[in-house]
Design a protein around this motif. Structure first.
Motif, mmCIF file in Angstrom:
data_model
loop_
_atom_site.group_PDB
_atom_site.id
_atom_site.type_symbol
_atom_site.label_atom_id
_atom_site.label_comp_id
_atom_site.label_asym_id
_atom_site.label_seq_id
_atom_site.Cartn_x
_atom_site.Cartn_y
_atom_site.Cartn_z
ATOM 1 N N LYS A 1 97.290 71.209 48.084
ATOM 2 C CA LYS A 1 97.403 72.409 48.908
ATOM 3 C C LYS A 1 97.268 73.677 48.058
ATOM 4 N N LEU A 2 97.858 73.640 46.882
ATOM 5 C CA LEU A 2 97.780 74.824 46.028
ATOM 6 C C LEU A 2 96.371 75.028 45.481
ATOM 7 N N GLN A 3 95.704 73.913 45.205
ATOM 8 C CA GLN A 3 94.317 74.011 44.762
ATOM 9 C C GLN A 3 93.467 74.625 45.883
ATOM 10 N N GLN A 4 93.778 74.226 47.100
ATOM 11 C CA GLN A 4 93.064 74.745 48.258
ATOM 12 C C GLN A 4 93.269 76.262 48.370
ATOM 13 N N LEU A 5 94.491 76.667 48.147
ATOM 14 C CA LEU A 5 94.812 78.089 48.205
ATOM 15 C C LEU A 5 94.039 78.849 47.126
ATOM 16 N N PHE A 6 94.006 78.266 45.946
ATOM 17 C CA PHE A 6 93.279 78.867 44.818
ATOM 18 C C PHE A 6 91.807 79.054 45.184
ATOM 19 N N ILE A 7 91.230 77.989 45.754
ATOM 20 C CA ILE A 7 89.824 78.055 46.135
ATOM 21 C C ILE A 7 89.609 79.169 47.150
ATOM 22 N N GLN A 8 90.460 79.179 48.159
ATOM 23 C CA GLN A 8 90.284 80.200 49.204
ATOM 24 C C GLN A 8 90.445 81.602 48.648
ATOM 25 N N LEU A 9 91.473 81.781 47.858
ATOM 26 C CA LEU A 9 91.769 83.133 47.403
ATOM 27 C C LEU A 9 90.783 83.639 46.364
ATOM 28 N N THR A 10 90.381 82.778 45.431
ATOM 29 C CA THR A 10 89.476 83.297 44.399
ATOM 30 C C THR A 10 88.099 83.580 44.997
ATOM 31 N N LEU A 11 87.614 82.628 45.765
ATOM 32 C CA LEU A 11 86.272 82.852 46.315
ATOM 33 C C LEU A 11 86.284 83.981 47.329
ATOM 34 N N LYS A 12 87.342 83.997 48.117
ATOM 35 C CA LYS A 12 87.454 85.008 49.146
ATOM 36 C C LYS A 12 87.520 86.408 48.517
ATOM 37 N N GLU B 1 75.426 93.044 46.344
ATOM 38 C CA GLU B 1 75.011 91.727 46.843
ATOM 39 C C GLU B 1 75.347 90.633 45.853
ATOM 40 N N TRP B 2 75.599 89.431 46.392
ATOM 41 C CA TRP B 2 75.805 88.322 45.456
ATOM 42 C C TRP B 2 75.523 86.995 46.113
ATOM 43 N N GLU B 3 75.221 85.992 45.285
ATOM 44 C CA GLU B 3 74.933 84.625 45.712
ATOM 45 C C GLU B 3 76.202 83.777 45.583
ATOM 46 N N PRO B 4 76.695 83.174 46.631
ATOM 47 C CA PRO B 4 77.875 82.312 46.455
ATOM 48 C C PRO B 4 77.587 81.110 45.547
ATOM 49 N N VAL B 5 78.605 80.653 44.857
ATOM 50 C CA VAL B 5 78.461 79.526 43.926
ATOM 51 C C VAL B 5 78.966 78.249 44.591
ATOM 52 N N PRO B 6 78.240 77.144 44.443
ATOM 53 C CA PRO B 6 78.746 75.897 45.041
ATOM 54 C C PRO B 6 79.975 75.403 44.283
ATOM 55 N N TYR B 7 80.916 74.818 45.001
ATOM 56 C CA TYR B 7 82.117 74.314 44.348
ATOM 57 C C TYR B 7 82.666 73.151 45.166
ATOM 58 N N PHE B 8 83.473 72.320 44.535
ATOM 59 C CA PHE B 8 84.063 71.212 45.286
ATOM 60 C C PHE B 8 85.250 71.732 46.083
ATOM 61 N N ASN B 9 85.176 71.567 47.391
ATOM 62 C CA ASN B 9 86.273 72.015 48.224
ATOM 63 C C ASN B 9 87.155 70.819 48.573
ATOM 64 N N ASN B 10 88.404 70.887 48.158
ATOM 65 C CA ASN B 10 89.293 69.739 48.385
ATOM 66 C C ASN B 10 89.927 69.742 49.780
ATOM 67 N N LYS B 11 89.396 70.573 50.664
ATOM 68 C CA LYS B 11 89.951 70.623 52.018
ATOM 69 C C LYS B 11 89.912 69.235 52.663
ATOM 70 N N ILE B 12 88.866 68.500 52.366
ATOM 71 C CA ILE B 12 88.704 67.164 52.941
ATOM 72 C C ILE B 12 89.902 66.259 52.601
ATOM 73 N N ILE B 13 90.462 66.447 51.395
ATOM 74 C CA ILE B 13 91.610 65.615 51.003
ATOM 75 C C ILE B 13 92.883 66.134 51.672
ATOM 76 N N CYS B 14 93.000 67.451 51.745
ATOM 77 C CA CYS B 14 94.163 68.021 52.452
ATOM 78 C C CYS B 14 94.182 67.512 53.890
ATOM 79 N N ASP B 15 93.020 67.554 54.534
ATOM 80 C CA ASP B 15 92.946 67.085 55.921
ATOM 81 C C ASP B 15 93.314 65.607 56.029
ATOM 82 N N LEU B 16 92.795 64.826 55.102
ATOM 83 C CA LEU B 16 93.086 63.388 55.111
ATOM 84 C C LEU B 16 94.600 63.166 55.154
ATOM 85 N N VAL B 17 95.335 64.012 54.458
ATOM 86 C CA VAL B 17 96.785 63.840 54.415
ATOM 87 C C VAL B 17 97.467 64.473 55.625
#
Ligand code: ATP
Ligand code: MG
Length: 678
Positions: A397-408, A420-436
């Motif tokens: 969950k904290l990793q998810q927060l980090f992802i949201q906050l830094t990218l956001k 202007e800027w190009e977003p960078v691809p990254y692994f989003n662990n939301k899928i694991i949070c949802d699984l739980v």
């Protein structure tokens, strides 16, 4: 300061030796090898801190470096972030000054696996504020209590584990409140899911919570006599299961003294302290209660018939009557352990409340806060149970927060500045949070359903349900599918999650059936109390521990979302808790899962550096005769003039609304060097 900078870190030639203090300035920035080289180089020179922009990376040195002295605090106090070598004090100072200048709320998220140095880092931040913030006699009081809440919470909430001799077995979020002058005026602690099972069971090489050993080793003769305790840990079953009551790195005797003093300063009354010790002793006694095959046990120190009855019998309601039926020895042991855990867990909550009362700021004027989040690290043992499941979910969950906050925040900043800027691809662990945690479909929901289902739910029916519902999920591996997804096989009764930080195999044995069967079958009020699963009115759907934890994490996320984030990423250099050992494979793994490379790429994708015009001008104005010594126009115009003089090409930088953005670190490097020479 410049001299200090040079001494500590910086001439051009030294750079080869000590590496670069901000990864953003690395030339081969996308390469993990370059990243690792830089980290290792610095570690070998005892430079444990490195930045990625404003994120602080810290590698546990496992030795005293003498870098947390008052003198060091003075050096870092009130200095621009990038002007001195990276340090936890620099981050603390930067957060503090931003809070004051913008009247805003902040939090510092300290993450990393068990033993990586999170708790030490959070203590350094607190010490920095205690020493460096303005104070008065009155506030000294608050400051002392803030500082001393730590040894108390650690005594009751930390323990020796295989990974860390002082491992935090609870999650901790602490708000430090500041008034308009920037003085620390109060605090508040939130604790998360204490690992209560440790009270009754410790794995080999691990201990119970420190406080028990402190009491037995350090408690005064008279106190021990009163509590009916002997000065020998070996006499207490709850203290010796791990067979390591003595730990060379821990001095229980002197820690006991520290805790005693702290309790007094935090204003625990004599009566409170007596009660507290009596509770600790009763838990130890409880551990020594034996239940023969059919004989009743006895309970030292708690001579209550009801308690004895409660521990050994259950009530059966037969028509209008209540009949007592004896537990089996197995059930009785279980009830005893459940009671010990419940007593300790409740005492811990009470302790946190007492500390909060003592830290509470009485004055109601608006405060700004800095939150410190030190939460148990991701952990993998040979046997992972329900507790590890919760801990690792929390890390997701904290990793998810980090992802949201830094990218956001990165996107928002570019947007706000009109760039202007190009977003960078990254692994989003939301899928694991949802699984739980997903409603009706996640693992916690299934666990709830199984635990609360009347009838014959067992560990195995829970696992079967999981297998049925999660089949095919890329991050879930069952007994049947183990070989296809990972090479390691699974035993029956286990499932595996592919967390963002690595694979963990969880055992479901005892998670569900035993726990809840006893609870369900028993009308014993103590046991119900222990698991507080059934609401007093009996109507509301009961909540399981997992669901409670899920909601408390949701609450934490809410608290954090309203504040500005800062990050400290702690890395553990080796498994042996030893200084001067940098295990490449191990560190590389952490760099990967903490998403450091991705974070670096995001920082670099658009513009590596950004500075407010006035800050940039102030630092570099000496490089241009037009801006030196004084520039009379606006800071933006001054910067424009300065970079024209320096010969920047148009694609090297962009002028935002309030900041200059510099694309390549090399560009900044060049002026930093010019600046050093000048
Ligand atoms: P857990 O998740 O188990 O609570 P943690 O990340 O909080 O782990 P710490 O307790 O902070 O880990 O650190 C473990 C040990 O490493 C400390 O007891 C200390 O010996 C050493 N250590 C950590 N940080 C530092 C540091 N900056 N300087 C010197 N030693 C350190
Ligand atoms: Mg810790």
């Amino acid at each position: 300061r410049h001299r200090i900078l040079q001494e500590m870190e910086g001439s051009l030639t030294a750079r080869d030796r000590v590496g670069i203090q901000d990864f953003v300035l690395l030339d081969a920035y996308t390469s993990e090898t370059a990243f690792m080289d830089n980290l290792r180089k610095r570690f070998n020179e005892n430079l444990i801190y490195t930045y990625i922009g404003t994120l602080l990376v810290s590698v546990n040195p496992y030795k005293e470096l003498g870098i947390y002295t008052k003198k060091q605090m003075d050096i870092y106090m009130g200095v621009n972030f990038f002007e001195l070598p990276p340090h936890i004090f620099a981050l603390a100072d930067n957060v503090y000054r931003t809070m004051i200048s913008e009247t805003s709320n902040h939090f510092i998220l300290i993450s990393g696996e068990s033993g990586a140095g999170k708790t030490e880092a959070s203590k350094k931040v607190l010490q920095f504020y205690a020493v460096c913030c303005p104070s008065t006699r009155l506030l000294d009081n608050v400051r002392d209590r803030l500082l001393l809440s730590n040894p108390v919470l650690e005594a009751f909430g930390n323990a020796k584990t295989l990974k860390n001799d002082n491992s935090s077995r609870f999650g901790k979020y602490m708000d430090i409140q500041f008034d308009h002058q920037g003085a620390a005026v109060g605090g508040h602690v939130l604790s998360y899911l204490l690992e209560k099972s440790r009270v009754v069971h410790q794995n080999h090489g691990e201990r119970n919570f420190h406080i028990f050993y402190q009491l037995v080793e350090g408690g005064e003769d008279e106190l021990l006599r009163w509590l009916g305790l002997e000065r020998n840990c070996q006499n207490y079953r709850f203290l010796i299961q791990g067979e390591c009551a003595k730990v060379s790195s821990i001095n229980d005797k002197s820690d006991w003294k520290t805790v005693q003093k702290a309790l007094i300063i935090i204003e625990f009354s004599e009566k409170d302290i007596e009660d507290l010790f009596a509770i600790l002793a009763s838990v130890l006694h409880l551990g020594n209660v034996h239940f023969g095959a059919s004989a009743l046990g006895y309970l030292l120190g708690i001579p209550s018939n009801m308690l004895r009855e409660g521990l050994t019998h259950r009530k059966i309601e037969a028509k209008a009557e209540e009949v007592l039926s004896p537990f089996t020895a197995e059930h009785a042991k279980y009830a005893r352990d459940a009671l010990a855990k419940a007593i300790y867990g409740r005492t811990f909550s009470w302790l946190v409340n007492k500390i909060n009362e003592s830290l509470a700021n009485k004055d109601s004027t608006r405060k700004t806060v800095i939150g410190l989040l030190d939460i148990y690290g991701f952990e993998v043992f040979d046997m992972n149970s329900f507790e590890q499941f919760c801990i690792n979910f929390c890390n997701e969950k904290l990793q998810q927060l980090f992802i949201q906050l830094t990218l956001k925040s990165e996107q928002e900043e570019y947007e706000m500045e009109g760039i202007e800027w190009e977003p960078v691809p990254y692994f989003n662990n939301k899928i694991i949070c949802d699984l739980v945690e997903e409603k009706h479909r996640g693992i916690i929901s299934i666990l709830d359903e199984e635990c609360l289902r009347p009838g014959e739910a067992t560990d195995f029916t829970f696992l079967e349900k999981l297998e049925e519902k999660m089949c095919g999920h890329p991050h879930f591996v069952t007994h049947k599918l183990a070989d296809q997804k990972t090479r390691k096989t699974l035993e029956r009764g286990e499932f595996r999650l592919l967390h963002y930080a690595g694979e963990v195999t969880y055992s479901v044995a005892g998670n569900c059936s035993l726990l809840f069967k006893v609870m369900r079958q028993s009308k014993n009020s103590i046991i119900q109390h222990c698991f507080h699963a059934i609401e007093p009115d009996g109507k509301k759907r009961p909540e399981t521990v997992a669901t409670q934890f899920k909601s408390s994490l949701a609450g934490l996320t809410e608290i954090l979302m309203t504040k500005e984030p800062w990050y400290v990423r702690c890395l553990k250099p080796n498994h042996c808790k030893q200084p001067d050992r940098f295990d490449d494979v191990m560190v590389r793994h952490q760099v990967k899962y903490l998403g450091l490379m991705e974070h670096l790429r995001v920082r670099r994708a658009g513009f590596a550096y950004r500075r407010r015009y006035e800050v940039f001008l102030k630092r570099y104005k000496a490089l241009c005769p037009d801006t030196w010594p004084h520039w009379k126009g606006t800071p933006a115009e001054g910067v424009q003039r300065l970079i024209k003089h320096l010969g920047y090409k148009p694609d090297e930088y962009k002028m935002g609304r309030t900041k200059i953005f510099i694309r390549h670190p090399r560009t900044l490097f060049a002026i930093e060097d010019a600046f050093e020479i000048c």
